[in-house]
Design a protein around this motif. Sequence first.
Motif, PDB file in Angstrom:
ATOM      1  N   TYR A  87       0.816  -1.264   0.051  1.00 38.95           N
ATOM      2  CA  TYR A  87       0.213   0.152   0.043  1.00 38.95           C
ATOM      3  C   TYR A  87       0.885   1.110   0.014  1.00 38.95           C
ATOM      4  O   TYR A  87       2.058   1.423   0.457  1.00 38.95           O
ATOM      5  CB  TYR A  87      -0.865  -0.042   1.380  1.00 38.95           C
ATOM      6  CG  TYR A  87      -0.277  -0.197   2.326  1.00 38.95           C
ATOM      7  CD1 TYR A  87      -0.142   0.976   3.217  1.00 38.95           C
ATOM      8  CD2 TYR A  87       0.074  -1.504   3.029  1.00 38.95           C
ATOM      9  CE1 TYR A  87       0.440   0.737   4.696  1.00 38.95           C
ATOM     10  CE2 TYR A  87       0.434  -1.635   4.298  1.00 38.95           C
ATOM     11  CZ  TYR A  87       0.807  -0.539   5.071  1.00 38.95           C
ATOM     12  OH  TYR A  87       1.264  -0.815   6.255  1.00 38.95           O
ATOM     13  N   TRP A 105      -3.750   3.893  -1.744  1.00 40.21           N
ATOM     14  CA  TRP A 105      -3.711   3.115  -2.876  1.00 40.21           C
ATOM     15  C   TRP A 105      -3.220   1.595  -2.542  1.00 40.21           C
ATOM     16  O   TRP A 105      -2.283   1.810  -1.389  1.00 40.21           O
ATOM     17  CB  TRP A 105      -2.871   3.249  -3.874  1.00 40.21           C
ATOM     18  CG  TRP A 105      -2.914   2.419  -5.173  1.00 40.21           C
ATOM     19  CD1 TRP A 105      -3.635   2.229  -6.227  1.00 40.21           C
ATOM     20  CD2 TRP A 105      -1.825   1.656  -5.463  1.00 40.21           C
ATOM     21  NE1 TRP A 105      -3.183   1.484  -7.054  1.00 40.21           N
ATOM     22  CE2 TRP A 105      -1.858   0.925  -6.635  1.00 40.21           C
ATOM     23  CE3 TRP A 105      -0.517   0.970  -4.834  1.00 40.21           C
ATOM     24  CZ2 TRP A 105      -1.348  -0.464  -6.989  1.00 40.21           C
ATOM     25  CZ3 TRP A 105       0.331   0.124  -5.141  1.00 40.21           C
ATOM     26  CH2 TRP A 105      -0.189  -0.724  -6.196  1.00 40.21           C
ATOM     27  N   ASP A 106      -3.697   0.609  -2.731  1.00 40.63           N
ATOM     28  CA  ASP A 106      -3.415  -0.689  -2.141  1.00 40.63           C
ATOM     29  C   ASP A 106      -3.549  -1.751  -3.336  1.00 40.63           C
ATOM     30  O   ASP A 106      -4.014  -1.480  -4.331  1.00 40.63           O
ATOM     31  CB  ASP A 106      -4.179  -1.162  -0.912  1.00 40.63           C
ATOM     32  CG  ASP A 106      -5.669  -1.499  -1.275  1.00 40.63           C
ATOM     33  OD1 ASP A 106      -5.944  -1.403  -2.472  1.00 40.63           O
ATOM     34  OD2 ASP A 106      -6.435  -1.387  -0.135  1.00 40.63           O
ATOM     35  N   LYS A 107      -2.744  -3.017  -3.107  1.00 40.08           N
ATOM     36  CA  LYS A 107      -2.698  -4.054  -3.933  1.00 40.08           C
ATOM     37  C   LYS A 107      -2.088  -5.348  -3.473  1.00 40.08           C
ATOM     38  O   LYS A 107      -1.206  -5.181  -2.354  1.00 40.08           O
ATOM     39  CB  LYS A 107      -1.523  -3.712  -5.145  1.00 40.08           C
ATOM     40  CG  LYS A 107      -1.688  -4.802  -6.425  1.00 40.08           C
ATOM     41  CD  LYS A 107      -0.663  -4.475  -7.400  1.00 40.08           C
ATOM     42  CE  LYS A 107      -0.854  -5.574  -8.446  1.00 40.08           C
ATOM     43  NZ  LYS A 107      -0.665  -5.034  -9.814  1.00 40.08           N
ATOM     44  N   ILE A 118       6.057  -4.112  -9.634  1.00 40.01           N
ATOM     45  CA  ILE A 118       4.700  -3.286  -9.744  1.00 40.01           C
ATOM     46  C   ILE A 118       5.569  -1.804 -10.629  1.00 40.01           C
ATOM     47  O   ILE A 118       6.497  -1.282 -10.033  1.00 40.01           O
ATOM     48  CB  ILE A 118       4.380  -2.588  -8.323  1.00 40.01           C
ATOM     49  CG1 ILE A 118       3.902  -3.801  -7.568  1.00 40.01           C
ATOM     50  CG2 ILE A 118       3.069  -1.617  -8.635  1.00 40.01           C
ATOM     51  CD1 ILE A 118       3.459  -3.307  -6.155  1.00 40.01           C
ATOM     52  N   LYS A 126      -7.191   5.182  -5.354  1.00 42.02           N
ATOM     53  CA  LYS A 126      -8.247   4.273  -4.941  1.00 42.02           C
ATOM     54  C   LYS A 126      -9.053   5.114  -3.776  1.00 42.02           C
ATOM     55  O   LYS A 126     -10.133   4.925  -3.796  1.00 42.02           O
ATOM     56  CB  LYS A 126      -8.001   2.684  -4.324  1.00 42.02           C
ATOM     57  CG  LYS A 126      -7.661   1.995  -5.347  1.00 42.02           C
ATOM     58  CD  LYS A 126      -7.475   0.380  -4.720  1.00 42.02           C
ATOM     59  CE  LYS A 126      -6.748  -0.384  -5.669  1.00 42.02           C
ATOM     60  NZ  LYS A 126      -6.952  -1.792  -5.282  1.00 42.02           N
TER      61      LYS A 126
END
Length: 148
Positions: A87, A105-107, A118, A126
Amino acid sequence: MTMHTVWVRLNAVVFFGLTVLLGLSCMAAISKIGHSLYHQPIVHKLELKTLRSLKSHGGVDRALLSFDIHADMTPAFHWNIKQLFVYVVASYETEAKKVNQIVVWDKILEAVNPDKVIDMENVFVKYALVDQGDELRGKDITLQLMWD
């Protein structure tokens, strides 16, 4: 000479199994000690690209922004990590609060995915950057990549 009962034998088997499980758990814990100290993800680029919107509504400032990110998360993985929660945190200081940190933002990266890099340009957040007052305007914002 008397024989042991079924309960005594069952007790011995169960506690032997628990001892083996404890030993294996300790070995697993020892195997990862120091891994996170020596194997840090490599962040090549994390920078604010554009401020898309900064509005004041109801006494709070709300900012929408985009950023560029290029990070190699491969070193963070080892045999016992199945996924990483990655994140981006926006940090800034105000007079009311010295430390303000907001996840924008996160993933989730999974170990089964071979590409653990990334590399994204002009990523729109987000989650909006919302200040609980009207002190966001004119502040320097620092982006940080964090993982768990």
